[in-house]
Design a protein around this motif. Structure first.
Motif, PDB file in Angstrom:
ATOM      1  N   ILE A 174       0.861  -1.182   0.000  1.00  0.00           N
ATOM      2  CA  ILE A 174       0.000   0.000   0.000  1.00  0.00           C
ATOM      3  C   ILE A 174       0.894   1.227   0.000  1.00  0.00           C
ATOM      4  O   ILE A 174       1.755   1.368   0.873  1.00  0.00           O
ATOM      5  CB  ILE A 174      -0.921   0.023   1.231  1.00  0.00           C
ATOM      6  N   VAL A 175       0.728   2.096  -0.988  1.00  0.00           N
ATOM      7  CA  VAL A 175       1.459   3.361  -1.023  1.00  0.00           C
ATOM      8  C   VAL A 175       0.441   4.494  -0.913  1.00  0.00           C
ATOM      9  O   VAL A 175      -0.694   4.378  -1.392  1.00  0.00           O
ATOM     10  CB  VAL A 175       2.305   3.507  -2.304  1.00  0.00           C
ATOM     11  N   CYS A 176       0.832   5.561  -0.266  1.00  0.00           N
ATOM     12  CA  CYS A 176      -0.105   6.667  -0.051  1.00  0.00           C
ATOM     13  C   CYS A 176       0.653   7.982   0.076  1.00  0.00           C
ATOM     14  O   CYS A 176       1.836   8.009   0.435  1.00  0.00           O
ATOM     15  CB  CYS A 176      -0.969   6.427   1.191  1.00  0.00           C
ATOM     16  N   ASP A 177      -0.049   9.055  -0.232  1.00  0.00           N
ATOM     17  CA  ASP A 177       0.500  10.394  -0.008  1.00  0.00           C
ATOM     18  C   ASP A 177      -0.623  11.309   0.449  1.00  0.00           C
ATOM     19  O   ASP A 177      -1.801  10.905   0.512  1.00  0.00           O
ATOM     20  CB  ASP A 177       1.231  10.930  -1.240  1.00  0.00           C
ATOM     21  N   LEU A 178      -0.262  12.526   0.798  1.00  0.00           N
ATOM     22  CA  LEU A 178      -1.226  13.470   1.370  1.00  0.00           C
ATOM     23  C   LEU A 178      -1.699  14.459   0.322  1.00  0.00           C
ATOM     24  O   LEU A 178      -0.882  15.041  -0.405  1.00  0.00           O
ATOM     25  CB  LEU A 178      -0.590  14.222   2.546  1.00  0.00           C
ATOM     26  N   ASN A 179      -2.990  14.645   0.255  1.00  0.00           N
ATOM     27  CA  ASN A 179      -3.562  15.656  -0.629  1.00  0.00           C
ATOM     28  C   ASN A 179      -3.491  17.027   0.040  1.00  0.00           C
ATOM     29  O   ASN A 179      -3.738  17.156   1.244  1.00  0.00           O
ATOM     30  CB  ASN A 179      -5.006  15.304  -0.960  1.00  0.00           C
ATOM     31  N   LYS A 180      -3.132  18.036  -0.711  1.00  0.00           N
ATOM     32  CA  LYS A 180      -3.066  19.439  -0.252  1.00  0.00           C
ATOM     33  C   LYS A 180      -1.950  19.670   0.757  1.00  0.00           C
ATOM     34  O   LYS A 180      -1.965  20.664   1.487  1.00  0.00           O
ATOM     35  CB  LYS A 180      -4.405  19.879   0.346  1.00  0.00           C
ATOM     36  N   PHE A 181      -0.961  18.757   0.802  1.00  0.00           N
ATOM     37  CA  PHE A 181       0.116  18.941   1.771  1.00  0.00           C
ATOM     38  C   PHE A 181       0.997  20.131   1.411  1.00  0.00           C
ATOM     39  O   PHE A 181       1.433  20.876   2.298  1.00  0.00           O
ATOM     40  CB  PHE A 181       0.964  17.663   1.858  1.00  0.00           C
ATOM     41  N   LYS A 182       1.268  20.321   0.143  1.00  0.00           N
ATOM     42  CA  LYS A 182       2.098  21.460  -0.279  1.00  0.00           C
ATOM     43  C   LYS A 182       1.464  22.780   0.133  1.00  0.00           C
ATOM     44  O   LYS A 182       2.155  23.705   0.583  1.00  0.00           O
ATOM     45  CB  LYS A 182       2.320  21.432  -1.786  1.00  0.00           C
ATOM     46  N   ALA A 183       0.144  22.862   0.022  1.00  0.00           N
ATOM     47  CA  ALA A 183      -0.555  24.091   0.410  1.00  0.00           C
ATOM     48  C   ALA A 183      -0.408  24.359   1.907  1.00  0.00           C
ATOM     49  O   ALA A 183      -0.289  25.519   2.328  1.00  0.00           O
ATOM     50  CB  ALA A 183      -2.029  23.996   0.036  1.00  0.00           C
ATOM     51  N   VAL A 184      -0.403  23.307   2.706  1.00  0.00           N
ATOM     52  CA  VAL A 184      -0.214  23.466   4.156  1.00  0.00           C
ATOM     53  C   VAL A 184       1.164  24.046   4.440  1.00  0.00           C
ATOM     54  O   VAL A 184       1.313  24.991   5.223  1.00  0.00           O
ATOM     55  CB  VAL A 184      -0.402  22.115   4.883  1.00  0.00           C
ATOM     56  N   GLY A 189       3.561  27.049   7.035  1.00  0.00           N
ATOM     57  CA  GLY A 189       4.940  26.816   7.439  1.00  0.00           C
ATOM     58  C   GLY A 189       5.258  25.351   7.670  1.00  0.00           C
ATOM     59  O   GLY A 189       4.376  24.510   7.839  1.00  0.00           O
ATOM     60  N   HIS A 190       6.547  25.068   7.691  1.00  0.00           N
ATOM     61  CA  HIS A 190       6.996  23.680   7.812  1.00  0.00           C
ATOM     62  C   HIS A 190       6.730  23.095   9.190  1.00  0.00           C
ATOM     63  O   HIS A 190       6.619  21.873   9.331  1.00  0.00           O
ATOM     64  CB  HIS A 190       8.493  23.587   7.481  1.00  0.00           C
ATOM     65  N   HIS A 191       6.620  23.941  10.203  1.00  0.00           N
ATOM     66  CA  HIS A 191       6.314  23.424  11.542  1.00  0.00           C
ATOM     67  C   HIS A 191       4.955  22.745  11.549  1.00  0.00           C
ATOM     68  O   HIS A 191       4.802  21.633  12.081  1.00  0.00           O
ATOM     69  CB  HIS A 191       6.353  24.556  12.570  1.00  0.00           C
ATOM     70  N   VAL A 192       3.969  23.389  10.966  1.00  0.00           N
ATOM     71  CA  VAL A 192       2.641  22.777  10.862  1.00  0.00           C
ATOM     72  C   VAL A 192       2.695  21.573   9.926  1.00  0.00           C
ATOM     73  O   VAL A 192       2.063  20.539  10.181  1.00  0.00           O
ATOM     74  CB  VAL A 192       1.607  23.807  10.365  1.00  0.00           C
ATOM     75  N   GLY A 193       3.478  21.698   8.844  1.00  0.00           N
ATOM     76  CA  GLY A 193       3.628  20.564   7.936  1.00  0.00           C
ATOM     77  C   GLY A 193       4.174  19.337   8.636  1.00  0.00           C
ATOM     78  O   GLY A 193       3.714  18.211   8.392  1.00  0.00           O
ATOM     79  N   ASP A 194       5.139  19.524   9.538  1.00  0.00           N
ATOM     80  CA  ASP A 194       5.693  18.401  10.305  1.00  0.00           C
ATOM     81  C   ASP A 194       4.630  17.785  11.220  1.00  0.00           C
ATOM     82  O   ASP A 194       4.574  16.562  11.402  1.00  0.00           O
ATOM     83  CB  ASP A 194       6.882  18.866  11.138  1.00  0.00           C
ATOM     84  N   GLN A 195       3.779  18.626  11.800  1.00  0.00           N
ATOM     85  CA  GLN A 195       2.692  18.115  12.636  1.00  0.00           C
ATOM     86  C   GLN A 195       1.728  17.262  11.822  1.00  0.00           C
ATOM     87  O   GLN A 195       1.269  16.204  12.283  1.00  0.00           O
ATOM     88  CB  GLN A 195       1.935  19.268  13.293  1.00  0.00           C
ATOM     89  N   VAL A 196       1.427  17.719  10.618  1.00  0.00           N
ATOM     90  CA  VAL A 196       0.541  16.959   9.734  1.00  0.00           C
ATOM     91  C   VAL A 196       1.153  15.585   9.427  1.00  0.00           C
ATOM     92  O   VAL A 196       0.470  14.561   9.459  1.00  0.00           O
ATOM     93  CB  VAL A 196       0.276  17.743   8.434  1.00  0.00           C
ATOM     94  N   LEU A 197       2.440  15.561   9.140  1.00  0.00           N
ATOM     95  CA  LEU A 197       3.111  14.302   8.814  1.00  0.00           C
ATOM     96  C   LEU A 197       3.102  13.340  10.003  1.00  0.00           C
ATOM     97  O   LEU A 197       2.873  12.138   9.835  1.00  0.00           O
ATOM     98  CB  LEU A 197       4.548  14.568   8.368  1.00  0.00           C
ATOM     99  N   THR A 198       3.354  13.850  11.192  1.00  0.00           N
ATOM    100  CA  THR A 198       3.366  12.968  12.368  1.00  0.00           C
ATOM    101  C   THR A 198       1.962  12.464  12.686  1.00  0.00           C
ATOM    102  O   THR A 198       1.794  11.323  13.124  1.00  0.00           O
ATOM    103  CB  THR A 198       3.962  13.687  13.592  1.00  0.00           C
ATOM    104  N   HIS A 199       0.942  13.290  12.465  1.00  0.00           N
ATOM    105  CA  HIS A 199      -0.434  12.834  12.692  1.00  0.00           C
ATOM    106  C   HIS A 199      -0.829  11.770  11.670  1.00  0.00           C
ATOM    107  O   HIS A 199      -1.524  10.799  12.012  1.00  0.00           O
ATOM    108  CB  HIS A 199      -1.402  14.014  12.626  1.00  0.00           C
TER     109      HIS A 199
END
Length: 296
Positions: A174-184, A189-199
């Motif tokens: 199973i491979v997956c990626d996040l939709n709208k992650f670049k917009a986040v 900022g990357h701090h919020v982006g890191d939070q999204v990735l960990t969640h």
């Protein structure tokens, strides 16, 4: 007046004055040989096998186990027994782990003392093996999420497919990626982006059994290796993952979803073709096109 004459006889094989010195030399020679052998491996199980060959000369045991806060190992062919004897192993008063002997009868005091003495030769090889394994683990781990990295994935997919071919089972990917992650990242900022990735990594963990392996390739790309898989198992994991993503408050706040692609191993697959089919399925989902699992 009588004179006592002391005569040296170099041809006498037994000399009571040198008996204990000879025994000490033999013991020291055996300890040195054991110490050298224990240094030949950085695998905990192998170290325990080497040590057990010497320990069996002093005590009868059916199993030998080592457990620490970070790892564990056991002697080859270890079996549980009616009794256990535990030894805490330390280096400079620092606890490194517990060594357990499985026994069918109580351990004599003389054997106990001899083993404690031998353990002084064991602690440093075990500690070196633990440090080595920790370094390997860090090299295979994504620093942000704690999941396996791409290097680890490449090793695990080969191992899993080789095992499946031998056992007549199948591997699911199973491979997956996040939709709208670049917009986040761009807007918050990357701090919020890191939070999204960990969640999202936590959503993955909540969606699979312990036997499945989770990986982050980098960016917002993730993968799951499912062993002993079938179509139903992959469908269930996909459903669980979508549910976990949809119910995560932080992912919902930033309106982040996930696209998922699945592939089930076929007889003709290698690790590259399996990944390509899963990745193609992911791309089709992004285009809102149906994707059917290949089963041969």
């Amino acid at each position: 007046m009588q004179t006592l004459n002391l005569v040296n006889n170099d041809h006498i094989e037994f000399n009571a004055f040198t008996l204990f010195d000879t025994q000490d030399r033999q013991n020291n020679s055996r300890k040195l040989a054991l110490a050298e052998q224990l240094q030949t491996s950085l695998e905990i199980d192998t170290i325990l096998n080497i040590f057990a060959m010497e320990a069996t000369k002093f005590v009868d045991f059916t199993g030998l186990y080592f457990k620490s806060d970070v790892t564990s190992g056991e002697m080859r062919g270890s079996k549980l027994a009616r009794k256990e004897r535990h030894f805490e192993l330390k280096i400079n008063k620092r606890y490194i782990g517990t060594l357990t002997y499985a026994l069918n009868k109580p351990m004599p005091l003389a054997s106990y003392n001899m083993l404690k003495n031998l353990h002084t030769l064991l602690v440093h090889p075990l500690n070196n093996a633990m440090l080595y394994q920790q370094a390997l683990s860090l090299a295979m781990q994504d620093g942000l999420t704690g999941l396996g990295n791409r290097r680890h994935f490449d090793q695990q997919i080969k191992r899993a497919m080789h095992h499946a071919n031998r056992q007549g089972t199948k591997v699911g990917l199973i491979v997956c990626d996040l939709n709208k992650f670049k917009a986040v990242n761009d807007n918050h900022g990357h701090h919020v982006g890191d939070q999204v990735l960990t969640h999202f990594a936590q959503a993955l963990i909540e969606s699979v059994r312990d036997s499945e392996s989770l990986f982050r390739f980098g960016g917002d790309e993730f993968a799951i290796i499912v062993e002993n898989a079938d179509e139903q198992a992959l469908t269930i994991i996909e459903s669980r993952l979508q549910h976990s993503v949809n119910t995560d408050s932080l992912l919902a706040r930033y309106k982040v979803g996930s696209s998922i692609g699945c592939a089930l191993m076929t007889r003709a697959d290698n690790e590259y073709s399996l990944f390509e089919r899963a990745d193609s399925c992911l791309y089709q989902q992004k285009l809102a096109q149906p994707c059917r699992l290949s089963i041969i």
